[in-house]
Structure formats: C-alpha cells, structure tokens
Scaffold this active site. Structure first.
Site, PDB file in Angstrom:
ATOM      1  N   GLU A  79       0.617   7.899  -3.529  1.00 48.45           N
ATOM      2  CA  GLU A  79       1.194   7.568  -2.160  1.00 48.45           C
ATOM      3  C   GLU A  79       2.391   8.339  -1.915  1.00 48.45           C
ATOM      4  O   GLU A  79       2.846   8.910  -1.083  1.00 48.45           O
ATOM      5  CB  GLU A  79       1.565   5.979  -2.249  1.00 48.45           C
ATOM      6  CG  GLU A  79       0.547   5.013  -2.217  1.00 48.45           C
ATOM      7  CD  GLU A  79       0.059   5.216  -0.808  1.00 48.45           C
ATOM      8  OE1 GLU A  79       0.753   5.175   0.098  1.00 48.45           O
ATOM      9  OE2 GLU A  79      -1.379   5.301  -0.591  1.00 48.45           O
TER      10      GLU A  79
ATOM     11  N   LYS B  58       0.953  12.310  -1.350  1.00 49.89           N
ATOM     12  CA  LYS B  58       0.222  12.423  -0.118  1.00 49.89           C
ATOM     13  C   LYS B  58       1.014  12.067   1.055  1.00 49.89           C
ATOM     14  O   LYS B  58       1.169  12.891   2.023  1.00 49.89           O
ATOM     15  CB  LYS B  58      -0.775  11.563  -0.142  1.00 49.89           C
ATOM     16  CG  LYS B  58      -1.701  11.509   1.349  1.00 49.89           C
ATOM     17  CD  LYS B  58      -2.893  10.596   1.216  1.00 49.89           C
ATOM     18  CE  LYS B  58      -3.478  10.723   2.705  1.00 49.89           C
ATOM     19  NZ  LYS B  58      -4.916   9.936   2.630  1.00 49.89           N
ATOM     20  N   HIS B  59       2.075  11.016   0.931  1.00 50.37           N
ATOM     21  CA  HIS B  59       2.678  10.475   2.199  1.00 50.37           C
ATOM     22  C   HIS B  59       4.350  10.777   2.203  1.00 50.37           C
ATOM     23  O   HIS B  59       4.938  11.435   2.988  1.00 50.37           O
ATOM     24  CB  HIS B  59       2.535   9.110   2.345  1.00 50.37           C
ATOM     25  CG  HIS B  59       1.133   8.836   2.730  1.00 50.37           C
ATOM     26  ND1 HIS B  59       0.495   9.180   3.558  1.00 50.37           N
ATOM     27  CD2 HIS B  59       0.156   7.976   1.800  1.00 50.37           C
ATOM     28  CE1 HIS B  59      -0.846   8.506   3.815  1.00 50.37           C
ATOM     29  NE2 HIS B  59      -0.715   7.994   2.399  1.00 50.37           N
TER      30      HIS B  59
ATOM     31  N   HIS C  46       1.100  -1.323   0.054  1.00 46.47           N
ATOM     32  CA  HIS C  46      -0.085   0.106   0.117  1.00 46.47           C
ATOM     33  C   HIS C  46       0.963   1.080  -0.124  1.00 46.47           C
ATOM     34  O   HIS C  46       0.932   2.103  -0.981  1.00 46.47           O
ATOM     35  CB  HIS C  46      -0.854   0.062   1.293  1.00 46.47           C
ATOM     36  CG  HIS C  46      -2.208   1.074   1.107  1.00 46.47           C
ATOM     37  ND1 HIS C  46      -3.108   0.975   2.097  1.00 46.47           N
ATOM     38  CD2 HIS C  46      -1.857   2.136   0.495  1.00 46.47           C
ATOM     39  CE1 HIS C  46      -3.837   2.101   1.877  1.00 46.47           C
ATOM     40  NE2 HIS C  46      -3.230   2.857   0.893  1.00 46.47           N
TER      41      HIS C  46
ATOM     42  N   TYR D  73      -0.987  12.392  11.338  1.00 45.52           N
ATOM     43  CA  TYR D  73      -0.124  12.413  10.557  1.00 45.52           C
ATOM     44  C   TYR D  73      -0.322  13.483   9.494  1.00 45.52           C
ATOM     45  O   TYR D  73      -1.452  14.105   9.510  1.00 45.52           O
ATOM     46  CB  TYR D  73      -0.015  11.151   9.436  1.00 45.52           C
ATOM     47  CG  TYR D  73      -1.453  10.872   8.790  1.00 45.52           C
ATOM     48  CD1 TYR D  73      -2.242  10.070   9.452  1.00 45.52           C
ATOM     49  CD2 TYR D  73      -1.658  11.206   7.644  1.00 45.52           C
ATOM     50  CE1 TYR D  73      -3.693   9.897   8.651  1.00 45.52           C
ATOM     51  CE2 TYR D  73      -2.673  11.207   7.003  1.00 45.52           C
ATOM     52  CZ  TYR D  73      -3.754  10.412   7.420  1.00 45.52           C
ATOM     53  OH  TYR D  73      -4.749  10.175   6.837  1.00 45.52           O
TER      54      TYR D  73
ATOM     55  N   TRP E 102       4.274   5.552   5.132  1.00 41.39           N
ATOM     56  CA  TRP E 102       3.462   6.816   5.603  1.00 41.39           C
ATOM     57  C   TRP E 102       4.088   7.092   7.017  1.00 41.39           C
ATOM     58  O   TRP E 102       4.542   6.075   7.972  1.00 41.39           O
ATOM     59  CB  TRP E 102       2.022   6.385   6.081  1.00 41.39           C
ATOM     60  CG  TRP E 102       1.137   5.621   5.115  1.00 41.39           C
ATOM     61  CD1 TRP E 102       1.281   5.683   3.702  1.00 41.39           C
ATOM     62  CD2 TRP E 102       0.302   5.019   5.356  1.00 41.39           C
ATOM     63  NE1 TRP E 102       0.467   5.082   3.079  1.00 41.39           N
ATOM     64  CE2 TRP E 102      -0.429   4.587   4.115  1.00 41.39           C
ATOM     65  CE3 TRP E 102      -0.875   4.716   6.404  1.00 41.39           C
ATOM     66  CZ2 TRP E 102      -1.574   3.802   3.742  1.00 41.39           C
ATOM     67  CZ3 TRP E 102      -1.904   3.896   6.390  1.00 41.39           C
ATOM     68  CH2 TRP E 102      -2.543   3.637   5.094  1.00 41.39           C
TER      69      TRP E 102
END
Ligand SMILES: *[C@@H]1O[C@H](CO)[C@@H](O)[C@H](O)[C@H]1NC(C)=O
Length: 355
Positions: free
Chosen positions: A133, A136-137, A75, A86, A78
């Site tokens: 991914e 965002k992270h 996935h 977060y 993070w």
C-alpha cells in the site's frame, strides 16, 4: 466530514506537534482545494497534484474473515488524479520495507497495534500488505515528499502516511453507519445499492464507491479532496472522480464474518481431524488453512498449528510428497503430534491427503 490532523500543544516552552516523531511537515497557508483549484498552484508541498482526490478504502472480508466481526478493515489511502485515473509506484527509492520496525523505531507502537487489528491482509501477511500500500500508493502522494519536511528524518513521511490513513479510517465507521440504517450482515437478506449508498451518504454527505465480489458487498471507498498537505491539511469529503462501483443495483449480499461470530462447539484450542484442508488433488504452493467445523468455516490456523476464531491466518507452504503433500508454516514443519496438528521446528512432516 473534515478534520485537521495535528494538535499542537505547548509543554513548558517547547512546542510539540503530536504525531510527528522528528522533523515537521511544512504548515500550509494555501487555501486552494485539490482538484477544485481555479488557478495553477505552484507549491507542491501544500497542494496535492496530480493526485488530488484521496480515497480512503475499506474492506469487509468474510472468506477468510479478517479483523473484528463488527468492523470493516483498512485497505489503503490512494491518490486519484481528479479524473478516476491514478499513478502507481511513484518512487522505487522509497519503497520501504519493514513497516512494523519503522513504526516501532518512530515510537508509534499504538499506531502499529491498531493497524495489527484493523489493517489486515486476507492472506495473513499484514507486513507485505502495508509495504504494498505504501509503495504503490503512498509514494505517489506528492505532499508527502521528503522535501516537504523541515528537519526531515529518514522515512518519517511513511509514518505520516499510516497515521493519516488510520485517523481517517477511525472517523469512517462503515459497520456502525450501516447498522444504524438497518443494514446488517446476513446470510439470507439482500440490499439494494441505493439503500447502502443512502446509508453511507448520511455519514459523509457524499456518494461512496461500493465494491462487490460474487454479489456480496466487500469494499467501500470514501472520496476526499484536501486543502493543504496530506500531513497537516484538511480532508474534505467529495463525490467520486469516476464511476467504479461494482455492485448490482439490487440483490446485494452483506455477509456476516461468520467464522468468528459464534463460539466453536468443539475444542477451541487444538485442531483435530475435523480441521483439514478442503478441495481436491494434491496441494502445493502457499496459502492459508481454514478450520471447518460442521461444514462451516469457523476460523483459521495460525503458525503453531493451533486454530483461532479471530486473528491472522498464517501462511502455509504445501509441497507434493508421495500420494499427498506436506505443510509447513513459519514455525516449522507440520505434523500430527498427539492427535493434534503441530507446526514447529524439529517436527517430522506428516504426509497429508485431501479427504
Ligand atoms: C490546478 O493546479 C494544478 C497544479 O498546479 C494545475 O496543473 C491545474 O491546471 C490547475 N487547475 C486549474 C483549473 O487551474
């Protein structure tokens, strides 16, 4: 578990850092562990803060099936702020697109091909999923800031993000760990969360976060602190920084990736009238198409209109047309040609109806 990521090798008189394409991430001497520091640490290239807990998150997708039948898929990676909260989308100027192209240009073709197998989007759009991914992270991992590289080359921190995530994933074989504890996919068996936790704790020494959807296990999150930077530091397994498991205490299903576990009993290459969208009404919008044989999902349809039991489902766009709807994929309009579904440029779209 823990590991250091880069191996340095001497080739003649040239010192090469494996895995780094161009510039070099700063090597770190700081010994404080993220989230566990006892004093403030000023060096933001060698100390992960505020995102000091890194989560390696994995999926078990069964509907539709993604990835190999005997493996979980990636996935993401993070950064949590040590307390379960977060930051997200930290630098829009580095929300890079075209990940596959960036990795290819960086010579990371084997990394890319690994990702194409193990880092799957359930809608079949891996590229968008990777971009999401990262932006965002990944952009919130402070030790991957461009300023943390000597001789920085554009976007190399993104390459490092995918390399580190894949390497962590390779060391965390959830399927194998669960199998070793007798926890195997089944349409009928159920497990307790405690059994699953005990099995996975044996691998990392720590509690993980379990995710369930409709009573079935579909995510596992592994939690780490880091000594040094994400690029060159050491990942140290730790307890979750918040209680986020969404599985019930008992009766947890672990469903097989049934779409790909058995060979189809009918023709494996071409779709026929056996493979039609299910549902009611007229379809519109975008989605994927499952191949359904004998009432069970056996695979999904790829862009050219053929179907496979494994691989990436294509995205289709449906549009209302008369009393039914038309379908198109990236290959073109979909039509029944010679008794089989074909999606290609030059086709005259067939109007489908839901049965
Ligand atoms: C740990 O380091 C961060 C970053 O320097 C700092 O904000 C935090 O206060 C430190 N924690 C302790 C307990 O000193």
């Amino acid at each position: 578990m823990s590991f250091s990521r880069f191996a340095k090798v001497a080739l003649g008189s040239v010192l090469v850092t494996l895995g780094v394409n161009a510039g070099t991430p700063l090597s770190c001497t700081n010994t404080q562990i993220s989230c566990k520091n006892t004093t403030a640490v000023a060096d933001s290239c060698c100390f992960n803060s505020p995102g000091g807990q890194l989560l390696l998150t994995q999926f078990w997708d069964t509907d539709p099936v993604t990835g190999p039948v005997d493996s979980w898929t990636i996935h993401g990676l993070w950064p949590d702020k040590c307390d379960g909260t977060y930051d997200a989308n930290c630098d829009s100027s580095r929300a890079y697109t075209g990940i596959a192209g960036i990795l290819t240009a960086a010579g990371q073709t084997s990394l890319l091909s690994y990702m194409q197998t193990y880092w799957k989007d359930y809608n079949g759009d891996d590229e968008s999923f990777w971009e999401h991914e990262w932006s965002k992270h990944g952009t919130c991992i402070n030790t991957l800031n461009p300023s943390c590289y000597t001789g920085y080359t554009a976007k190399e921190e993104l390459v490092n993000f995918f390399e580190v995530t894949v390497q962590l994933f390779k060391g965390l074989d959830t399927y194998k760990t669960l199998t070793a504890a007798g926890i195997t996919p089944s349409t009928s068996k159920t497990y307790t969360s405690a059994e699953i936790q005990a099995a996975l704790k044996a691998a990392t020494g720590h509690t993980v976060t379990l995710g369930c959807s409709n009573g079935a296990l579909n995510e596992v999150w592994y939690h780490f602190n880091v000594k040094g930077s994400v690029s060159t530091g050491e990942f140290i397994a730790t307890e979750p920084d918040g209680t986020k498991s969404t599985c019930a205490a008992s009766g947890v299903k672990y469903l097989p990736k049934s779409g790909a576990t058995t060979s189809p009993t009918t023709s494996p290459t071409k779709t026929s009238s056996a493979a039609v969208p299910t549902g009611t009404g007229i379809f519109s919008g975008s989605g994927y198409l499952n191949a359904i044989i004998g009432g069970a999902i056996k695979g999904c349809i790829i862009g050219a209109g053929t179907w496979y039991t494994t691989g990436t489902c294509a995205s289709f766009t449906a549009a209302a047309s008369g009393s039914g709807f038309t379908l198109s994929s990236s290959k073109g309009a979909c039509a029944i040609v010679n008794g089989a579904l074909s999606c290609a440029s030059g086709n005259t779209a067939t109007v489908f109806t839901v049965c």
